[in-house]
Design a protein around this motif. Structure first.
Motif, PDB file in Angstrom:
ATOM      1  N   SER A 272       0.826  -1.209   0.000  1.00 45.60           N
ATOM      2  CA  SER A 272       0.000   0.000   0.000  1.00 45.60           C
ATOM      3  C   SER A 272       0.862   1.262   0.000  1.00 45.60           C
ATOM      4  CB  SER A 272      -0.912   0.015   1.224  1.00 45.60           C
ATOM      5  OG  SER A 272      -1.582   1.251   1.339  1.00 45.60           O
ATOM      6  N   PRO A 273       0.464   2.300  -0.757  1.00 48.37           N
ATOM      7  CA  PRO A 273       1.202   3.580  -0.715  1.00 48.37           C
ATOM      8  C   PRO A 273       1.067   4.289   0.633  1.00 48.37           C
ATOM      9  CG  PRO A 273      -0.767   3.754  -2.082  1.00 48.37           C
ATOM     10  CD  PRO A 273      -0.602   2.315  -1.773  1.00 48.37           C
ATOM     11  N   ASP A 274       0.122   3.861   1.483  1.00 49.81           N
ATOM     12  CA  ASP A 274      -0.029   4.458   2.807  1.00 49.81           C
ATOM     13  C   ASP A 274       1.014   3.939   3.796  1.00 49.81           C
ATOM     14  OD1 ASP A 274      -2.257   5.895   1.997  1.00 49.81           O
ATOM     15  OD2 ASP A 274      -3.623   4.256   2.473  1.00 49.81           O
ATOM     16  N   SER A 275       1.774   2.918   3.405  1.00 47.81           N
ATOM     17  CA  SER A 275       2.746   2.300   4.306  1.00 47.81           C
ATOM     18  C   SER A 275       4.150   2.816   4.038  1.00 47.81           C
ATOM     19  CB  SER A 275       2.716   0.777   4.137  1.00 47.81           C
ATOM     20  OG  SER A 275       3.770   0.168   4.854  1.00 47.81           O
ATOM     21  N   ALA A 276       4.886   3.049   5.133  1.00 40.94           N
ATOM     22  CA  ALA A 276       6.280   3.469   5.002  1.00 40.94           C
ATOM     23  C   ALA A 276       7.193   2.312   4.628  1.00 40.94           C
ATOM     24  CB  ALA A 276       6.761   4.093   6.321  1.00 40.94           C
ATOM     25  N   LEU A 277       6.706   1.094   4.737  1.00 41.75           N
ATOM     26  CA  LEU A 277       7.510  -0.099   4.435  1.00 41.75           C
ATOM     27  C   LEU A 277       7.167  -0.691   3.075  1.00 41.75           C
ATOM     28  CD1 LEU A 277       7.367  -1.865   7.920  1.00 41.75           C
ATOM     29  CD2 LEU A 277       9.170  -0.399   7.004  1.00 41.75           C
ATOM     30  N   ARG A 278       6.531   0.080   2.232  1.00 41.54           N
ATOM     31  CA  ARG A 278       6.112  -0.447   0.934  1.00 41.54           C
ATOM     32  C   ARG A 278       7.322  -0.913   0.115  1.00 41.54           C
ATOM     33  NH1 ARG A 278       3.147   2.876  -4.003  1.00 41.54           N
ATOM     34  NH2 ARG A 278       2.842   1.056  -5.364  1.00 41.54           N
ATOM     35  N   TRP A 279       7.152  -2.096  -0.510  1.00 42.26           N
ATOM     36  CA  TRP A 279       8.191  -2.649  -1.389  1.00 42.26           C
ATOM     37  C   TRP A 279       7.754  -2.483  -2.838  1.00 42.26           C
ATOM     38  CZ3 TRP A 279       9.725  -8.133   0.843  1.00 42.26           C
ATOM     39  CH2 TRP A 279      10.308  -7.956   2.091  1.00 42.26           C
ATOM     40  N   ASP A 280       8.728  -2.225  -3.694  1.00 39.87           N
ATOM     41  CA  ASP A 280       8.436  -2.156  -5.135  1.00 39.87           C
ATOM     42  C   ASP A 280       8.712  -3.512  -5.772  1.00 39.87           C
ATOM     43  OD1 ASP A 280       7.615   0.513  -5.177  1.00 39.87           O
ATOM     44  OD2 ASP A 280       9.693   1.211  -5.188  1.00 39.87           O
ATOM     45  N   TYR A 281       7.990  -4.503  -5.283  1.00 42.70           N
ATOM     46  CA  TYR A 281       8.120  -5.856  -5.813  1.00 42.70           C
ATOM     47  C   TYR A 281       6.769  -6.314  -6.347  1.00 42.70           C
ATOM     48  CZ  TYR A 281      12.716  -6.332  -3.633  1.00 42.70           C
ATOM     49  OH  TYR A 281      14.036  -6.173  -3.288  1.00 42.70           O
ATOM     50  N   PRO A 282       6.754  -7.264  -7.268  1.00 48.15           N
ATOM     51  CA  PRO A 282       5.474  -7.763  -7.788  1.00 48.15           C
ATOM     52  C   PRO A 282       4.641  -8.406  -6.674  1.00 48.15           C
ATOM     53  CG  PRO A 282       7.301  -8.486  -9.175  1.00 48.15           C
ATOM     54  CD  PRO A 282       7.910  -7.883  -7.952  1.00 48.15           C
ATOM     55  N   TRP A 283       3.338  -8.418  -6.893  1.00 47.93           N
ATOM     56  CA  TRP A 283       2.420  -9.001  -5.915  1.00 47.93           C
ATOM     57  C   TRP A 283       2.754 -10.454  -5.632  1.00 47.93           C
ATOM     58  CZ3 TRP A 283      -1.250 -12.957  -6.179  1.00 47.93           C
ATOM     59  CH2 TRP A 283      -2.192 -12.993  -5.137  1.00 47.93           C
ATOM     60  N   ILE A 284       3.146 -11.191  -6.661  1.00 44.93           N
ATOM     61  CA  ILE A 284       3.445 -12.607  -6.493  1.00 44.93           C
ATOM     62  C   ILE A 284       4.629 -12.823  -5.558  1.00 44.93           C
ATOM     63  CG2 ILE A 284       5.010 -12.769  -8.468  1.00 44.93           C
ATOM     64  CD1 ILE A 284       2.357 -15.365  -7.381  1.00 44.93           C
ATOM     65  N   ALA A 285       5.521 -11.829  -5.450  1.00 42.25           N
ATOM     66  CA  ALA A 285       6.652 -11.949  -4.535  1.00 42.25           C
ATOM     67  C   ALA A 285       6.266 -11.609  -3.109  1.00 42.25           C
ATOM     68  CB  ALA A 285       7.795 -11.033  -4.997  1.00 42.25           C
ATOM     69  N   ILE A 286       5.168 -10.885  -2.923  1.00 49.83           N
ATOM     70  CA  ILE A 286       4.718 -10.505  -1.589  1.00 49.83           C
ATOM     71  C   ILE A 286       4.004 -11.669  -0.908  1.00 49.83           C
ATOM     72  CG2 ILE A 286       3.267  -8.897  -0.298  1.00 49.83           C
ATOM     73  CD1 ILE A 286       5.756  -7.648  -1.558  1.00 49.83           C
ATOM     74  N   ILE A 287       3.318 -12.500  -1.681  1.00 48.64           N
ATOM     75  CA  ILE A 287       2.518 -13.584  -1.112  1.00 48.64           C
ATOM     76  C   ILE A 287       3.376 -14.542  -0.268  1.00 48.64           C
ATOM     77  CG2 ILE A 287       1.101 -15.591  -1.662  1.00 48.64           C
ATOM     78  CD1 ILE A 287      -0.331 -12.936  -1.905  1.00 48.64           C
ATOM     79  N   PRO A 288       4.528 -15.029  -0.765  1.00 48.88           N
ATOM     80  CA  PRO A 288       5.344 -15.907   0.098  1.00 48.88           C
ATOM     81  C   PRO A 288       5.769 -15.234   1.398  1.00 48.88           C
ATOM     82  CG  PRO A 288       6.084 -16.023  -2.184  1.00 48.88           C
ATOM     83  CD  PRO A 288       5.118 -14.902  -2.104  1.00 48.88           C
ATOM     84  N   VAL A 289       6.029 -13.928   1.347  1.00 47.88           N
ATOM     85  CA  VAL A 289       6.411 -13.212   2.563  1.00 47.88           C
ATOM     86  C   VAL A 289       5.257 -13.231   3.562  1.00 47.88           C
ATOM     87  CG1 VAL A 289       7.164 -11.001   3.514  1.00 47.88           C
ATOM     88  CG2 VAL A 289       7.983 -11.737   1.270  1.00 47.88           C
ATOM     89  N   ALA A 290       4.036 -12.970   3.080  1.00 46.46           N
ATOM     90  CA  ALA A 290       2.866 -12.997   3.962  1.00 46.46           C
ATOM     91  C   ALA A 290       2.679 -14.385   4.566  1.00 46.46           C
ATOM     92  CB  ALA A 290       1.622 -12.571   3.188  1.00 46.46           C
ATOM     93  N   VAL A 291       2.869 -15.423   3.759  1.00 43.20           N
ATOM     94  CA  VAL A 291       2.705 -16.792   4.256  1.00 43.20           C
ATOM     95  C   VAL A 291       3.755 -17.113   5.311  1.00 43.20           C
ATOM     96  CG1 VAL A 291       2.848 -19.218   3.599  1.00 43.20           C
ATOM     97  CG2 VAL A 291       1.587 -17.618   2.157  1.00 43.20           C
ATOM     98  N   VAL A 292       5.009 -16.747   5.058  1.00 44.60           N
ATOM     99  CA  VAL A 292       6.085 -17.049   6.009  1.00 44.60           C
ATOM    100  C   VAL A 292       5.876 -16.302   7.323  1.00 44.60           C
ATOM    101  CG1 VAL A 292       8.563 -16.775   6.446  1.00 44.60           C
ATOM    102  CG2 VAL A 292       7.778 -17.647   4.247  1.00 44.60           C
ATOM    103  N   VAL A 293       5.516 -15.024   7.241  1.00 46.64           N
ATOM    104  CA  VAL A 293       5.277 -14.250   8.462  1.00 46.64           C
ATOM    105  C   VAL A 293       4.136 -14.863   9.265  1.00 46.64           C
ATOM    106  CG1 VAL A 293       4.513 -12.012   9.362  1.00 46.64           C
ATOM    107  CG2 VAL A 293       6.198 -12.106   7.521  1.00 46.64           C
TER     108      VAL A 293
END
Length: 382
Positions: free
Chosen positions: A108-129
């Protein structure tokens, strides 16, 4: 003579039992041959929009299908914890929330921790966390059983919601807008995945469900699955027989958390907005109701239960505001007359075990007469 008697018994059996016997008599390849046309039909539902099933004009049918599929994915994850391992979890919405918030914080652009990575790369991070969260919760609490474990998990779900409300970076009710979603454009330049078109999201979730079902099914047939069943049936006996119960309960919690986090991340992408109002106790109870209604321990059953819980309010708008009353009454009636749920769980025999069972006793494996959650409450120790 015995074959003739068996034929007579099968003819007198209820229709549902005959269907189960027929299905269990098929080998794996024959079952796949039956399933493939069913899967094709499921994928085609948003396009066909059958008049008997459509939720329009009250609710967009494609969005309703996505919501039902999302509920089914959540129910499959909760079924790993409740149905297979026998761990009563009332705070599963917490894992769902963690996955949604991780996706929102990283995209989200509202987050200071936003990554400029594709959505598909974010999903594994969400699962691992979310898996790490499951381990952190499970390590100190999974030595509890039954009602005590249920209370602790209920507290976990509320803690996640309250943290989202009171920790400033999580933005409380303001939430995160424009949460990332899968990339891709239509021929006219519009995004394939958007909040108003539920068809691509539905196809995505159905694909994820198929992959998750294959993985969970393989786990059921492995040493891990056998350990879960042993723990669910009698944890003390399992431990005496050498099963490391604590380790396998952590496994169940972690796997369930991973699926919950995955569904949360997909939900955040579809709706495009995440705040603390979407992850309350009532939502967690609906997740559990889907598992109990469909049949705790039965993967197809929990999918059916999730479809009923999600689809009925969308289909019949006039009763949507009474859905909690209706589902509550339905669960009471179900617990009295069919405690194992709409589709009861089987005796968890592996393929070779089913063949041996049929040869020795001349009948297919039996359907459980009570919910697997009932056994999980027996293990409360003082």
């Amino acid at each position: 003579m015995s074959a003739h008697l068996q034929t007579q018994k099968s003819e007198k059996a209820p229709f549902g039992q005959r269907v189960r016997d027929w299905w269990n008599g098929l080998n794996r390849f024959q079952q796949w041959g039956v399933l493939i046309p069913v899967v094709v039909l499921i994928y085609a539902l948003p396009i066909l929009n059958p008049p008997l099933l459509t939720t329009e004009p009250g609710t967009d049918f494609q969005i309703a299908l996505f919501n039902a599929a999302r509920f089914a994915l959540i129910a499959i994850g909760l079924n790993v914890v409740v149905g297979q391992a026998g761990l009563l979890d009332l705070g599963y919405v917490g894992f769902f929330a963690v996955g949604a918030y991780v996706a929102a914080i990283l995209t989200s652009p509202d987050s200071a921790l936003r990554w400029d990575y594709p959505w598909i790369a974010i999903i594994p991070v969400a699962v691992v966390v979310t898996m790490v969260t499951g381990v952190i919760l499970g390590a100190p609490t999974l030595r509890l059983r039954g009602d005590y474990l249920a209370i602790v998990t209920l507290g976990f779900g509320e803690i996640v919601r309250l943290l989202a409300d009171n920790v400033a970076p999580l933005r409380g009710q303001r939430g995160f807008q424009d949460v990332g979603r899968p990339e891709g454009l239509n021929a006219d330049g519009t995004a394939i995945f958007n909040s108003s078109d539920g068809t691509p999201w539905y196809w995505l979730v159905v694909t994820v469900i198929i992959v998750v079902l294959i993985l969970v099914g393989n786990l059921e047939r492995s040493r891990v699955g056998r350990a879960w069943v042993a723990i669910r049936e009698d944890e003390d006996a399992a431990e005496i027989m050498g099963v490391p119960t604590f380790k396998f309960k952590i496994w169940a919690f972690t796997m369930g958390a991973a699926i919950g986090g995955l569904s949360g991340a997909i939900y955040a992408g579809q709706i495009g907005f995440v705040n603390n109002q979407k992850f309350d106790v009532v939502t967690s109870v609906l997740f559990l109701a889907a598992v109990v209604l469909g049949g705790s321990g039965n993967k197809v059953g929990v999918i059916l239960g999730a479809f009923v819980i999600s689809y009925i309010p969308d289909r019949f708008q006039a009763i949507a505001e009474y859905k909690y009353l209706i589902f509550g009454l339905a669960l009471i009636v179900l617990m009295i007359f069919r405690p194992q749920g709409l589709l009861g769980s089987r005796q968890r025999l592996l393929a070779k075990g089913r063949q041996a069972y049929r040869k020795l006793l001349g009948r297919p494996e039996q359907i459980a007469k009570e919910s697997s959650m009932i056994d999980s409450a027996k293990g409360v120790q003082s």
